[in-house]
Scaffold this motif. Sequence first.
Motif, PDB file in Angstrom:
ATOM      1  N   THR A 184       0.797  -1.223   0.000  1.00  0.00           N
ATOM      2  CA  THR A 184       0.000   0.000   0.000  1.00  0.00           C
ATOM      3  C   THR A 184       0.832   1.277   0.000  1.00  0.00           C
ATOM      4  OG1 THR A 184      -0.199  -0.241   2.406  1.00  0.00           O
ATOM      5  CG2 THR A 184      -2.021  -1.047   1.062  1.00  0.00           C
ATOM      6  N   LEU A 185       2.098   1.231   0.427  1.00  0.00           N
ATOM      7  CA  LEU A 185       2.883   2.467   0.389  1.00  0.00           C
ATOM      8  C   LEU A 185       3.099   2.961  -1.046  1.00  0.00           C
ATOM      9  CD1 LEU A 185       5.573   3.811   2.614  1.00  0.00           C
ATOM     10  CD2 LEU A 185       6.112   3.667   0.181  1.00  0.00           C
ATOM     11  N   PRO A 186       3.521   2.131  -1.989  1.00  0.00           N
ATOM     12  CA  PRO A 186       3.608   2.628  -3.370  1.00  0.00           C
ATOM     13  C   PRO A 186       2.264   3.097  -3.913  1.00  0.00           C
ATOM     14  CG  PRO A 186       4.812   0.567  -3.119  1.00  0.00           C
ATOM     15  CD  PRO A 186       4.018   0.752  -1.870  1.00  0.00           C
ATOM     16  N   LEU A 187       1.187   2.421  -3.513  1.00  0.00           N
ATOM     17  CA  LEU A 187      -0.150   2.831  -3.953  1.00  0.00           C
ATOM     18  C   LEU A 187      -0.463   4.250  -3.509  1.00  0.00           C
ATOM     19  CD1 LEU A 187      -2.966   2.249  -5.148  1.00  0.00           C
ATOM     20  CD2 LEU A 187      -3.583   1.222  -2.942  1.00  0.00           C
ATOM     21  N   SER A 188      -0.006   4.628  -2.321  1.00  0.00           N
ATOM     22  CA  SER A 188      -0.304   5.980  -1.828  1.00  0.00           C
ATOM     23  C   SER A 188       0.213   7.044  -2.778  1.00  0.00           C
ATOM     24  CB  SER A 188       0.282   6.172  -0.430  1.00  0.00           C
ATOM     25  OG  SER A 188       1.701   6.167  -0.449  1.00  0.00           O
ATOM     26  N   LEU A 189       1.348   6.797  -3.422  1.00  0.00           N
ATOM     27  CA  LEU A 189       1.896   7.768  -4.372  1.00  0.00           C
ATOM     28  C   LEU A 189       1.116   7.754  -5.678  1.00  0.00           C
ATOM     29  CD1 LEU A 189       5.689   7.124  -3.749  1.00  0.00           C
ATOM     30  CD2 LEU A 189       4.190   8.789  -2.647  1.00  0.00           C
ATOM     31  N   GLU A 190       0.616   6.589  -6.055  1.00  0.00           N
ATOM     32  CA  GLU A 190      -0.156   6.490  -7.296  1.00  0.00           C
ATOM     33  C   GLU A 190      -1.502   7.203  -7.192  1.00  0.00           C
ATOM     34  OE1 GLU A 190      -0.547   2.382  -8.162  1.00  0.00           O
ATOM     35  OE2 GLU A 190       1.624   2.007  -8.218  1.00  0.00           O
ATOM     36  N   LEU A 191      -2.013   7.370  -5.983  1.00  0.00           N
ATOM     37  CA  LEU A 191      -3.304   8.035  -5.789  1.00  0.00           C
ATOM     38  C   LEU A 191      -3.180   9.551  -5.751  1.00  0.00           C
ATOM     39  CD1 LEU A 191      -4.797   5.830  -2.896  1.00  0.00           C
ATOM     40  CD2 LEU A 191      -5.108   5.539  -5.360  1.00  0.00           C
ATOM     41  N   ALA A 192      -1.964  10.056  -5.606  1.00  0.00           N
ATOM     42  CA  ALA A 192      -1.762  11.480  -5.332  1.00  0.00           C
ATOM     43  C   ALA A 192      -1.780  12.323  -6.600  1.00  0.00           C
ATOM     44  CB  ALA A 192      -0.430  11.672  -4.607  1.00  0.00           C
ATOM     45  N   ALA A 193      -2.430  13.474  -6.504  1.00  0.00           N
ATOM     46  CA  ALA A 193      -2.403  14.461  -7.579  1.00  0.00           C
ATOM     47  C   ALA A 193      -1.042  15.147  -7.602  1.00  0.00           C
ATOM     48  CB  ALA A 193      -3.514  15.494  -7.365  1.00  0.00           C
ATOM     49  N   THR A 194      -0.711  15.789  -8.695  1.00  0.00           N
ATOM     50  CA  THR A 194       0.517  16.565  -8.765  1.00  0.00           C
ATOM     51  C   THR A 194       0.507  17.633  -7.673  1.00  0.00           C
ATOM     52  OG1 THR A 194       0.728  16.215 -11.145  1.00  0.00           O
ATOM     53  CG2 THR A 194       1.877  18.123 -10.214  1.00  0.00           C
TER      54      THR A 194
END
Length: 321
Positions: free
Chosen positions: A218-228
Amino acid sequence: MKAARWVGLGRVECADEPVPAVADGEVLVRTAYASICGSDLHSVFLEAPPPGVAAGHPGHESVGEVVESRCPGFGPGDCVLTVPHAAAGRCLAEFQALPGSACIRLPAAAPLSHLLMAQQLGTVIYALRRHPLDLVGQDAAVIGQGSAGAFFTFLLKRAGAARVLVSDKSPVRLAYSRQLGADLTVDADAADFRSAVLEATGGRGAGLVVEAVGSRETLPLSLELAATGATVVWFGLPEGAGDYRFSFSEFFRRKLTAYSTFGAQGEPGLGSFRYAVRLIADAAIDVSPLLSHMLPIEEVGEAFRTAHDRTGNALKVSIKF
């Protein structure tokens, strides 16, 4: 006294132990209720107990009554929330001696079992206060809806987030999240949270992302969910001591900010925990669904297994004395 004894990897038992002595500056608390935290599960199920581990450890969430005080400001009969540092926690015991600085006197306005939840709520309040953000009108995403993740959902919605988008593998936890204000709930076993967040935000992603699980998935997923330009909060306790992998080039290119936080117990004045107590005492938040499993100390081993396996739709597993 009855107390939990961590005896091996994944093994906690109830044992008869001596009542601890009370030193200057400490109080002796008769524990009424204690809760099992996700960090307790990480310790018990991922590590062997350290040599000389104390009775009642690793528990660090409890409420009870002062029966002896050698600390000014506390006297016998005071009901308190205990918030010791996790490494010093001895809360899974019928009696615990701890510094008065790790106790907060409780009002009579709510049941002790409800006020027990102020410990976890206080840590989430503390995490958001460390880096204050203007959330009004922004979309927020929260990975994981255990008690901490659910409290993030409540606080982010209360802070003015336009929508709070959450995921978990438990339908019961997702139902509680909707009660606390979640606008979109995604069953992580049945759907892709990344796709759901991007669809809900028109492809932009969330302006704030909270990772409340701590897993390598889930840690890499947190970055994939983030807007610029978004902010990412890494709250979940890491799994073990190994490294976590993510794309730093992607993190850099998208101008993300990320922070981790812990240590609410060291906050001067314990203001975050005190605010959590007020929210529960004033009925601003309904924590009763979190009292899903309350087992006696004699069944502490079963309590840890239930919390770890999430059996019986467990939201939060607690111990009663």
